[in-house]
Enzyme design. Structure first.
Site, PDB file in Angstrom:
ATOM      1  N   ASP A   1       0.803  -1.239  -0.144  1.00  0.00           N
ATOM      2  CA  ASP A   1       0.130   0.441  -0.026  1.00  0.00           C
ATOM      3  C   ASP A   1       0.815   1.071   0.178  1.00  0.00           C
ATOM      4  OD1 ASP A   1      -1.546   2.242   1.059  1.00  0.00           O
ATOM      5  OD2 ASP A   1      -2.436   1.603   2.447  1.00  0.00           O
TER       6      ASP A   1
ATOM      7  N   LYS B   1       2.911  11.471  -3.287  1.00  0.00           N
ATOM      8  CA  LYS B   1       1.963  10.777  -4.186  1.00  0.00           C
ATOM      9  C   LYS B   1       1.823  11.592  -5.051  1.00  0.00           C
ATOM     10  CE  LYS B   1      -1.665   7.124  -3.615  1.00  0.00           C
ATOM     11  NZ  LYS B   1      -2.441   5.720  -2.890  1.00  0.00           N
TER      12      LYS B   1
ATOM     13  N   GLU C   1      -7.266   0.632  -4.934  1.00  0.00           N
ATOM     14  CA  GLU C   1      -7.218   0.656  -3.464  1.00  0.00           C
ATOM     15  C   GLU C   1      -8.830  -0.182  -3.109  1.00  0.00           C
ATOM     16  OE1 GLU C   1      -6.052   4.877  -2.288  1.00  0.00           O
ATOM     17  OE2 GLU C   1      -3.697   4.187  -3.328  1.00  0.00           O
TER      18      GLU C   1
ATOM     19  N   ASP D   1     -12.702   5.846   2.865  1.00  0.00           N
ATOM     20  CA  ASP D   1     -11.339   5.961   2.869  1.00  0.00           C
ATOM     21  C   ASP D   1     -10.534   7.615   3.291  1.00  0.00           C
ATOM     22  OD1 ASP D   1      -8.039   5.914   2.829  1.00  0.00           O
ATOM     23  OD2 ASP D   1      -7.886   4.918   0.802  1.00  0.00           O
TER      24      ASP D   1
HETATM   25  P1  ADP Z   1      -2.998   7.882   4.248  1.00  0.00           P
HETATM   26  O1  ADP Z   1      -3.915   7.176   2.843  1.00  0.00           O
HETATM   27  O2  ADP Z   1      -3.357   9.878   3.507  1.00  0.00           O
HETATM   28  O3  ADP Z   1      -1.196   7.485   3.841  1.00  0.00           O
HETATM   29  P2  ADP Z   1      -3.187   6.915   6.667  1.00  0.00           P
HETATM   30  O4  ADP Z   1      -4.806   6.103   6.092  1.00  0.00           O
HETATM   31  O5  ADP Z   1      -2.144   6.020   7.206  1.00  0.00           O
HETATM   32  O6  ADP Z   1      -2.992   8.204   5.397  1.00  0.00           O
HETATM   33  O7  ADP Z   1      -4.489   8.465   7.893  1.00  0.00           O
HETATM   34  C1  ADP Z   1      -3.005   9.136   8.530  1.00  0.00           C
HETATM   35  C2  ADP Z   1      -4.113   9.463   9.217  1.00  0.00           C
HETATM   36  O8  ADP Z   1      -4.272   8.786  10.586  1.00  0.00           O
HETATM   37  C3  ADP Z   1      -2.892  10.824   9.841  1.00  0.00           C
HETATM   38  O9  ADP Z   1      -3.930  12.254   9.860  1.00  0.00           O
HETATM   39  C4  ADP Z   1      -2.925  10.099  11.770  1.00  0.00           C
HETATM   40  O10 ADP Z   1      -3.702  11.391  12.622  1.00  0.00           O
HETATM   41  C5  ADP Z   1      -4.708   9.417  11.274  1.00  0.00           C
HETATM   42  N1  ADP Z   1      -4.597   8.162  13.086  1.00  0.00           N
HETATM   43  C6  ADP Z   1      -3.910   7.448  13.183  1.00  0.00           C
HETATM   44  N2  ADP Z   1      -3.866   6.886  14.507  1.00  0.00           N
HETATM   45  C7  ADP Z   1      -5.092   7.242  14.803  1.00  0.00           C
HETATM   46  C8  ADP Z   1      -5.895   7.286  15.512  1.00  0.00           C
HETATM   47  N3  ADP Z   1      -5.796   6.486  16.605  1.00  0.00           N
HETATM   48  N4  ADP Z   1      -7.091   7.855  15.867  1.00  0.00           N
HETATM   49  C9  ADP Z   1      -7.333   8.854  15.030  1.00  0.00           C
HETATM   50  N5  ADP Z   1      -7.082   9.511  13.901  1.00  0.00           N
HETATM   51  C10 ADP Z   1      -5.636   8.668  13.764  1.00  0.00           C
HETATM   52 MG    MG Z   2      -4.447   5.364   2.371  1.00  0.00          MG
END
Ligand code: ADP
Ligand code: MG
Length: 659
Positions: free
Chosen positions: A35, A97, A197, A219
């Site tokens: 991913d 990205k 995705e 998402d």
């Molecule tokens: P991307 O798809 O953009 O790579 P992610 O799916 O990894 O991003 O999401 C990252 C976001 O999720 C960040 O803003 C992070 O703060 C939030 N996040 C991660 N864990 C938690 C949690 N336990 N509670 C709330 N928000 C969270």
């Molecule tokens: Mg993502």
């Protein structure tokens, strides 16, 4: 120059899955799922039909921040890079990205980089320092992240991985997909397949098992929100509609909360430094509030504050409502109402926030599926697909994907003729015959575009080439057949040939955006240069596997024959045991390079050869006892027939009709 006009319409042809042959050469269980996220990336394995498993670092985290620091060579990736971001903002790249497969004209959002464009559609980021200027393409930055993930997987597997399935957003066009695929190649990965995705998330939940259904995938990540409506029909996922907001995510929650915290502390005009600090504190507090209903926050130099989940929820509610509006729009685009859906899947770290879940449940009128960690679900689906494509047998799984945006040609008047429609299942090939418009026209401009709009100028231009040497013929007499071929990754090859004269003239194009083939090759070579150590380790791992296999086979054979002296005289057995002991010794060194391992294997093979021959002879004699010569001959003939049939199985649907 004159454009082409339409003469007649060809049918759509489905071609055979082209990976069959490649698949046979792969070793099952060694395909990895990646991913490649805007904020975080993950790698997962699901060997031999096993449940997917995300690979973690020593601290237990599966997330590799998608951040690359060019402060060292090779660059640092992940948490180490993130730690350098504040100190070296120009040399540390994040959220790359968003730049993949884009040109300067596409970059309408705010970003901190120095960008330039040497050739149209190929961005470069200036990541050098004052004394050492250096520029990299977004593709190379992504390749650095992929390389890190590949190394993580190989450390875990103890052997080289064969290839990968990499996920991309459903709305990624051909240019963005091509750039992602190039990044995989530069990282030394064989990219089996790019997978949407949302499709990956649906696969992770096994939603494909039923063969039919309607699903929404919600998402919400760090910086982006995507919603997709999928229809599963006869085991094939189609994306019915996508929507979202490319500038809405957890980062916005952090910003809103940071502003709130500063205000609560009475800081009216925060400095840049204070803002950054508050944002980090806000992010941590936000994540704590997912588990707790109240938390304490301290901003540098200010008294401790208390923060409740309710306060946070009030701040983010308007943001969350924006995502719901996009969901309703996507449903409308798909011609569906919420109750018609069979399930809603949650993806992305920000869907951990309880308020978000609550609102999603309300909007879709059902509790969303959230059993699989929303950070990991996309990587799970990729790992499952990679396992299938590396040759493992899994039951009832989906291999197909669909074309995200229509592909077509510009014709007279700038009108687009769609050749492969959106949502066609891939791989696919389609051809259409075009003709000349003007008399004495000896060339045609083939302009390939992607998009749903009617006019070429509103679609994305993918490639443009000239077909020259057309015979001088009256209008509508020349016949040019254009073939579009989309492989399993939704990557396109276009060719054109003139049929009238019977001369098979054909021109192949690669899209004109992004890195040239030579450049990709050069970067692949570069990465190999840099990867001298990787290479040695890879060879060693392979040698170890081979030696292990020979040792195991011999030990098994020895146990089977026991002390049958006619098969294995004592002196020979002694030599064999000695060679086995030497092999064990070579393998006992965990850092052994390929050479000593290969030497041990060669020695072992040599001393065991007479033994192997005797066993083979015995087996043959036993196998043929009681069978007539006729039986044996027939068995051999059957075998051959089978063989021929396989060799003759080639996709052949693209031949033009004979003149
Ligand atoms: P991307 O798809 O953009 O790579 P992610 O799916 O990894 O991003 O999401 C990252 C976001 O999720 C960040 O803003 C992070 O703060 C939030 N996040 C991660 N864990 C938690 C949690 N336990 N509670 C709330 N928000 C969270
Ligand atoms: Mg993502």
């Amino acid at each position: 120059m004159t454009s082409v006009s339409i003469h007649d319409t060809g049918a759509l042809f489905q071609i055979a899955e082209p990976t069959d042959q490649r698949r046979a050469q792969r070793r099952p269980g060694r395909g990895i799922g990646i991913d490649l996220g805007t904020t975080n990336s993950l790698v997962a394995l699901a060997p031999h039909g096993a449940a997917p498993r995300v690979l973690r670092d020593s601290s237990g985290s599966g997330l590799v921040p998608s951040v690359v620091a060019y402060t060292a060579d090779p660059p640092l990736v992940g948490r180490a890079a993130q730690a350098l971001q504040a100190e070296h903002p120009a040399q540390v790249v994040s959220s790359v990205k968003r730049l993949m497969g884009r040109g300067l004209a596409d970059i309408t959002f705010a970003h901190p980089y120095h960008l330039s464009e040497e050739t149209p559609g190929l961005l470069r980021l200036d990541i050098g320092s004052a004394d050492a200027p250096r520029r990299v393409t977004p593709t190379e930055v992504s390749a650095a992240i992929l390389r890190e993930l590949k190394l993580r997987a190989e450390a875990e597997l103890g052997e080289p991985c064969d290839g990968a399935v990499i996920t991309v957003p459903a709305y990624f066009d051909d240019a963005q997909r091509q750039a992602t695929r190039d990044a995989g190649r530069i990282a030394g990965l064989q990219v089996y397949r790019l997978l949407a995705e949302p499709t990956a998330a649906a696969l992770a939940y096994g939603l494909d098992r039923g063969g039919e259904g309607l699903f929404a995938v919600y998402d919400l990540g760090g910086g982006t929100f995507d919603v997709s409506i999928l229809r599963l029909h006869k085991g094939v996922f189609q994306v019915l509609a996508t929507g979202g907001d490319s500038a809405l995510g957890g980062d916005d929650f952090d910003r809103a909360l940071a502003a709130h915290l500063l205000k609560k502390s009475g800081v009216a005009e925060p400095s840049r430094h204070q803002l950054d600090g508050a944002r980090l504190a806000a992010r941590a507090a936000k994540e704590r509030l997912t588990e707790e209903t109240v938390t304490r926050v301290t901003l540098a130099g200010l008294p401790e504050l208390e923060l409740t989940r309710g306060e946070f929820e009030a701040l983010i509610e308007p943001l969350a409502q924006r995502t719901l509006r996009a969901c309703r729009q996507a449903l409308k685009d798909a011609g569906l109402r919420a109750p018609e859906l069979d399930g809603v899947v949650l993806v992305g770290g920000s869907t951990r926030v309880p308020k978000v879940r609550e609102l999603v449940a309300e909007a879709f009128k059902r509790p969303p599926l959230a059993d699989i960690d929303p950070d990991e679900v996309v990587a799970w689906g990729a790992a499952i697909q990679a396992d299938i494509l590396s040759g493992s047998a899994r039951e009832g799984v989906t291999l197909l994907d669909v074309v995200p945006l229509s592909l077509g040609l510009e014709t007279m008047g700038g009108i687009v003729e769609k050749i492969i429609p959106r949502n066609a299942t891939i791989p696919i090939a389609a051809r259409q015959v075009f003709t000349n418009y003007a008399e004495h026209q000896t060339g045609m401009v083939i302009h390939v575009v992607q998009g749903e709009r009617e006019l070429a100028r509103d679609c994305r231009s993918l490639a443009r080439f000239d077909l020259k040497g057309i015979p001088r013929l009256p209008p509508s007499m020349a016949r040019v057949e254009v073939t579009f071929q989309l492989d399993a990754d939704a990557l396109l090859t276009v060719s054109a040939r003139e049929l009238m004269t019977g001369v098979r003239q054909s021109v192949e194009v690669k899209p004109t955006y992004g890195l040239s083939e030579e450049e990709v090759d050069r970067l692949v070579m570069d990465s190999l240069d840099h990867a001298g150590d990787d290479y040695a380790r890879r060879n060693a791992a392979e040698a170890r596997v081979e030696l292990g296999r020979v040792v195991l086979a011999l030990r098994t054979a020895l146990a089977e024959v026991g002390h049958l002296r006619e098969l294995l005289p004592d002196d020979e057995r002694a030599r064999l045991e000695a060679a086995l002991a030497a092999a064990d010794a070579a393998m006992a060194d965990p850092d052994a390079l390929a050479d000593p391992l290969n030497r041990a294997r060669t020695a072992l093979e040599k001393v065991s050869e007479p033994f192997a021959r005797r066993r083979m002879e015995r087996a043959l004699n036993a196998g043929m006892a009681g069978k007539s010569l006729h039986d044996i001959e027939r068995a051999l003939a059957d075998d051959e027939a089978l063989h021929e049939k396989r060799a003759g199985h080639t996709p052949e649907l693209l031949e033009p009709e004979e003149p």
